[in-house]
Design an enzyme around this catalytic site. Sequence first.
Site, short mmCIF file in Angstrom:
data_model
loop_
_atom_site.label_atom_id
_atom_site.label_comp_id
_atom_site.label_asym_id
_atom_site.label_seq_id
_atom_site.Cartn_x
_atom_site.Cartn_y
_atom_site.Cartn_z
N ASN A 119 0.89 -1.19 0.05
CA ASN A 119 0.06 0.10 -0.02
C ASN A 119 0.86 1.28 0.10
O ASN A 119 1.42 1.60 1.07
CB ASN A 119 -0.97 0.04 1.23
CG ASN A 119 -1.88 1.10 1.48
OD1 ASN A 119 -1.71 2.21 0.51
ND2 ASN A 119 -2.36 1.48 2.63
N TRP A 120 1.04 1.96 -1.22
CA TRP A 120 1.96 2.96 -1.21
C TRP A 120 1.22 4.24 -0.57
O TRP A 120 1.74 5.24 -0.52
CB TRP A 120 2.25 3.45 -2.80
CG TRP A 120 3.20 2.53 -3.24
CD1 TRP A 120 3.66 1.18 -2.97
CD2 TRP A 120 3.93 2.49 -4.59
NE1 TRP A 120 4.57 0.60 -3.86
CE2 TRP A 120 4.75 1.38 -4.67
CE3 TRP A 120 3.74 3.59 -5.55
CZ2 TRP A 120 5.52 1.12 -5.91
CZ3 TRP A 120 4.75 3.29 -6.80
CH2 TRP A 120 5.41 2.20 -6.75
N LYS A 121 -0.07 4.39 -0.29
CA LYS A 121 -0.70 5.51 0.47
C LYS A 121 -0.25 6.68 -0.50
O LYS A 121 -0.25 6.31 -1.90
CB LYS A 121 -0.09 5.70 1.66
CG LYS A 121 -0.07 4.67 2.82
CD LYS A 121 0.04 4.67 4.10
CE LYS A 121 0.05 3.42 4.63
NZ LYS A 121 -0.04 3.42 6.23
N HIS A 144 -9.42 1.08 4.86
CA HIS A 144 -8.01 1.48 5.60
C HIS A 144 -8.40 2.25 6.73
O HIS A 144 -9.23 3.30 6.71
CB HIS A 144 -7.12 1.93 4.80
CG HIS A 144 -5.76 1.82 5.12
ND1 HIS A 144 -5.18 2.93 6.19
CD2 HIS A 144 -4.60 1.15 5.02
CE1 HIS A 144 -4.10 2.70 6.53
NE2 HIS A 144 -3.82 1.36 5.75
N GLU A 157 -6.89 4.46 7.70
CA GLU A 157 -6.57 6.19 7.37
C GLU A 157 -8.11 6.55 6.67
O GLU A 157 -8.12 7.77 6.81
CB GLU A 157 -5.37 6.44 6.65
CG GLU A 157 -4.27 6.19 7.41
CD GLU A 157 -3.11 5.47 6.99
OE1 GLU A 157 -2.71 5.65 5.49
OE2 GLU A 157 -2.20 5.12 7.29
N GLU A 160 -5.16 -4.64 10.74
CA GLU A 160 -4.37 -3.95 10.94
C GLU A 160 -4.58 -3.12 12.44
O GLU A 160 -5.19 -2.23 12.21
CB GLU A 160 -4.19 -2.86 9.79
CG GLU A 160 -3.81 -3.53 8.52
CD GLU A 160 -3.36 -2.50 7.59
OE1 GLU A 160 -2.26 -2.58 7.07
OE2 GLU A 160 -4.00 -1.54 7.17
N GLY A 174 2.73 2.28 10.62
CA GLY A 174 3.72 3.42 10.57
C GLY A 174 4.22 3.87 11.76
O GLY A 174 4.94 4.85 11.97
N SER A 200 3.63 -2.10 10.28
CA SER A 200 5.12 -2.14 10.39
C SER A 200 5.53 -3.44 10.17
O SER A 200 6.68 -3.80 10.60
CB SER A 200 5.23 -1.66 11.86
OG SER A 200 4.82 -0.36 12.20
N GLY A 246 3.03 -1.15 4.34
CA GLY A 246 3.00 0.20 3.95
C GLY A 246 4.24 0.65 3.54
O GLY A 246 4.75 0.49 2.41
N GLY A 247 4.86 1.61 4.47
CA GLY A 247 6.17 2.00 4.08
C GLY A 247 7.36 1.18 3.41
O GLY A 247 7.96 1.59 2.47
P1 PGA Z 1 3.10 0.44 7.54
O1 PGA Z 1 1.82 0.49 6.78
O2 PGA Z 1 3.58 -1.04 6.94
O3 PGA Z 1 3.59 1.50 7.15
O4 PGA Z 1 2.73 0.39 8.88
C1 PGA Z 1 0.64 -0.70 6.97
C2 PGA Z 1 -0.76 -0.09 6.15
O5 PGA Z 1 -1.01 1.13 6.54
O6 PGA Z 1 -1.28 -0.85 5.52
#
Ligand code: PGA
Length: 245
Positions: free
Chosen positions: A8-10, A93, A95, A163, A169, A204, A225-226
């Site tokens: 997930n590149w956001k 998600h 967010e 999640e 993050g 993470s 994500g990251g």
């Molecule tokens: P993260 O994000 O791996 O940067 O913690 C995961 C996500 O939000 O899907």
Amino acid sequence: MRQLIAGNWKMNGESASLAEVEALACWAASSAPPADILICPPHTLVARAVVIANGRIGIGGQDCHPDKSGAFTGDISAEMLQDAGASAVIVGHSERRQYHGETDALVASKARAAWRAGLVAVICLGETEDQRLAGQAFRIVADQVAASVPQDAIGMTTAIAYEPVWAIGTGRTPAAQDITEMHAHIRECLGSVRRQLRVLYGGSVKPDNARQILDLPNVDGALVGGASLRALDFQTIVSVARPGS
Ligand code: PGA
């Protein structure tokens, strides 16, 4: 069950980032990875990423509107993503739930929109830190499964991503036993019909903890994500997936 590693590149990535898709797709084509691979770039890059991926990895969106089309400025429909060549879309998600006020009912309608367009829905859920500290994590997640995962979800069309919000993050992850217990709980909540859904862990996941997490019972992949932004990190995570059929 073959694991799914989804990135997930956001809100990250411009044209130059397509080189990461290219690198990942080349690697996937030459090294028979042990898991299915999905990258969800920002919507502006989906169509070009699909061309570059050329079927070697899946490309998905990060959100979709419940409707096919209409007066919804700034939104994108599942049909549009499908038209751009996407095979999946992330819905619900944390967010989106947090910054856009998305409810479980809305998330369920987005999952249905994904199916309508022929996309796999990756439905995200998870508790906040306060909820976990208050001992409510299992109940919150059960409620989210009940209200945001449609009853007729099947493994071909749907994956769940657990999640915990406090792990996203932050570099913090739950203890291995907490992940195992929550995934077993989610499977229990899904019931017999929806048992074959993949339940991914997200929050993470990094090259140095991926193997430990992906080895856990009931963990059918990861939402990253990251560490999905660089092909090399992501490859390292995919390559330690548990081989399955
Ligand atoms: P993260 O994000 O791996 O940067 O913690 C995961 C996500 O939000 O899907």
